[in-house]
Motif scaffolding. Structure first.
Motif, PDB file in Angstrom:
ATOM      1  N   LEU A   1     -42.129  66.520  -4.086  1.00 54.12           N
ATOM      2  CA  LEU A   1     -41.149  66.524  -3.014  1.00 54.12           C
ATOM      3  C   LEU A   1     -40.484  67.891  -2.929  1.00 54.12           C
ATOM      4  O   LEU A   1     -40.480  68.652  -3.901  1.00 54.12           O
ATOM      5  CB  LEU A   1     -40.096  65.442  -3.262  1.00 54.12           C
ATOM      6  CG  LEU A   1     -40.614  64.012  -3.373  1.00 54.12           C
ATOM      7  CD1 LEU A   1     -39.471  63.065  -3.701  1.00 54.12           C
ATOM      8  CD2 LEU A   1     -41.333  63.579  -2.122  1.00 54.12           C
ATOM      9  N   LYS A   2     -39.904  68.193  -1.774  1.00 52.58           N
ATOM     10  CA  LYS A   2     -39.176  69.458  -1.616  1.00 52.58           C
ATOM     11  C   LYS A   2     -38.080  69.550  -2.670  1.00 52.58           C
ATOM     12  O   LYS A   2     -37.386  68.573  -2.942  1.00 52.58           O
ATOM     13  CB  LYS A   2     -38.555  69.536  -0.217  1.00 52.58           C
ATOM     14  CG  LYS A   2     -39.561  69.719   0.878  1.00 52.58           C
ATOM     15  CD  LYS A   2     -38.868  69.845   2.222  1.00 52.58           C
ATOM     16  CE  LYS A   2     -39.882  70.059   3.328  1.00 52.58           C
ATOM     17  NZ  LYS A   2     -39.241  70.100   4.641  1.00 52.58           N
TER      18      LYS A   2
ATOM     19  N   LEU B   1     -34.125  68.829  -1.763  1.00 52.02           N
ATOM     20  CA  LEU B   1     -33.692  67.512  -1.298  1.00 52.02           C
ATOM     21  C   LEU B   1     -32.526  67.013  -2.150  1.00 52.02           C
ATOM     22  O   LEU B   1     -32.534  67.147  -3.370  1.00 52.02           O
ATOM     23  CB  LEU B   1     -34.827  66.496  -1.381  1.00 52.02           C
ATOM     24  CG  LEU B   1     -35.977  66.637  -0.393  1.00 52.02           C
ATOM     25  CD1 LEU B   1     -37.028  65.571  -0.671  1.00 52.02           C
ATOM     26  CD2 LEU B   1     -35.488  66.527   1.036  1.00 52.02           C
TER      27      LEU B   1
ATOM     28  N   ALA C   1     -31.287  61.950  -0.214  1.00 51.85           N
ATOM     29  CA  ALA C   1     -32.514  62.093   0.579  1.00 51.85           C
ATOM     30  C   ALA C   1     -33.728  61.573  -0.194  1.00 51.85           C
ATOM     31  O   ALA C   1     -34.617  60.937   0.394  1.00 51.85           O
ATOM     32  CB  ALA C   1     -32.717  63.545   0.978  1.00 51.85           C
ATOM     33  N   VAL C   2     -33.767  61.819  -1.496  1.00 45.70           N
ATOM     34  CA  VAL C   2     -34.866  61.313  -2.326  1.00 45.70           C
ATOM     35  C   VAL C   2     -34.833  59.788  -2.351  1.00 45.70           C
ATOM     36  O   VAL C   2     -35.876  59.133  -2.199  1.00 45.70           O
ATOM     37  CB  VAL C   2     -34.802  61.896  -3.755  1.00 45.70           C
ATOM     38  CG1 VAL C   2     -35.796  61.205  -4.670  1.00 45.70           C
ATOM     39  CG2 VAL C   2     -35.044  63.397  -3.732  1.00 45.70           C
TER      40      VAL C   2
ATOM     41  N   PHE D   1     -36.067  58.484   0.946  1.00 44.42           N
ATOM     42  CA  PHE D   1     -37.522  58.622   1.015  1.00 44.42           C
ATOM     43  C   PHE D   1     -38.197  57.505   0.223  1.00 44.42           C
ATOM     44  O   PHE D   1     -39.142  56.874   0.711  1.00 44.42           O
ATOM     45  CB  PHE D   1     -37.975  59.989   0.483  1.00 44.42           C
ATOM     46  CG  PHE D   1     -39.452  60.049   0.231  1.00 44.42           C
ATOM     47  CD1 PHE D   1     -40.334  60.226   1.284  1.00 44.42           C
ATOM     48  CD2 PHE D   1     -39.967  59.900  -1.051  1.00 44.42           C
ATOM     49  CE1 PHE D   1     -41.709  60.251   1.068  1.00 44.42           C
ATOM     50  CE2 PHE D   1     -41.327  59.924  -1.279  1.00 44.42           C
ATOM     51  CZ  PHE D   1     -42.206  60.100  -0.214  1.00 44.42           C
TER      52      PHE D   1
ATOM     53  N   ARG E   1     -44.857  62.737   6.272  1.00 48.16           N
ATOM     54  CA  ARG E   1     -43.476  62.843   5.801  1.00 48.16           C
ATOM     55  C   ARG E   1     -43.097  64.285   5.516  1.00 48.16           C
ATOM     56  O   ARG E   1     -43.801  64.993   4.798  1.00 48.16           O
ATOM     57  CB  ARG E   1     -43.273  62.005   4.536  1.00 48.16           C
ATOM     58  CG  ARG E   1     -43.480  60.521   4.734  1.00 48.16           C
ATOM     59  CD  ARG E   1     -42.534  59.933   5.733  1.00 48.16           C
ATOM     60  NE  ARG E   1     -41.161  60.040   5.294  1.00 48.16           N
ATOM     61  CZ  ARG E   1     -40.217  59.182   5.588  1.00 48.16           C
ATOM     62  NH1 ARG E   1     -40.478  58.150   6.347  1.00 48.16           N
ATOM     63  NH2 ARG E   1     -38.995  59.376   5.159  1.00 48.16           N
TER      64      ARG E   1
ATOM     65  N   GLU F   1     -40.576  65.274   3.745  1.00 43.51           N
ATOM     66  CA  GLU F   1     -40.026  65.433   2.399  1.00 43.51           C
ATOM     67  C   GLU F   1     -41.100  65.813   1.371  1.00 43.51           C
ATOM     68  O   GLU F   1     -40.802  66.336   0.307  1.00 43.51           O
ATOM     69  CB  GLU F   1     -39.369  64.127   1.907  1.00 43.51           C
ATOM     70  CG  GLU F   1     -38.243  63.628   2.751  1.00 43.51           C
ATOM     71  CD  GLU F   1     -38.716  62.617   3.794  1.00 43.51           C
ATOM     72  OE1 GLU F   1     -37.872  61.842   4.261  1.00 43.51           O
ATOM     73  OE2 GLU F   1     -39.907  62.599   4.146  1.00 43.51           O
TER      74      GLU F   1
END
Length: 113
Positions: A29-30, A33, A37-38, A41, A89, A91
């Motif tokens: 994942l970014k 984040l 946000a995680v 997601f 996605r 993310e």
């Protein structure tokens, strides 16, 4: 260990014709984040990619195992649906999904259909 097992025992052990298939999933994942946000997601992933396709996920936000939510095996079609969902996605930086494998005995080869 004996290889001449009764049908009941083969089913209980999830071997031979009762082998169950799934796949491993590595997610990147970014890094920027937020925790919120995680979590959002992961909730969407579990709802839209897993539960909607009859799948279960065991793991964390970066690595896990995907299997059927009931007895049985994940199909290549279900695996492709998960990959397609992840590709859409923002993310996700990248991910890897392993080929289908025996979820109970990963070292065993997949039985021919």
């Amino acid at each position: 260990m004996a290889t001449n097992r009764s049908r009941r025992l083969r089913k209980k052990l999830c071997v031979d014709e009762f082998q169950e298939l799934g796949f491993e999933l590595n997610l990147n994942l970014k890094e920027d984040l937020s925790e919120k946000a995680v979590d959002a997601f992961l909730e969407a992933f579990l709802r839209d990619a897993m539960t909607a396709n009859g799948l279960g996920y065991v793991g964390g936000d970066d690595f896990g195992l995907v299997c059927l939510s009931k007895r049985g095996s994940v199909s290549e079609e279900q695996r492709s649906l998960v990959e397609a969902w992840l590709k859409g996605r923002s993310e996700v930086v990248d991910f890897t999904a392993s080929p289908l494998m025996d979820v109970w005995y990963p070292e065993n080869a997949i039985n021919p259909a």
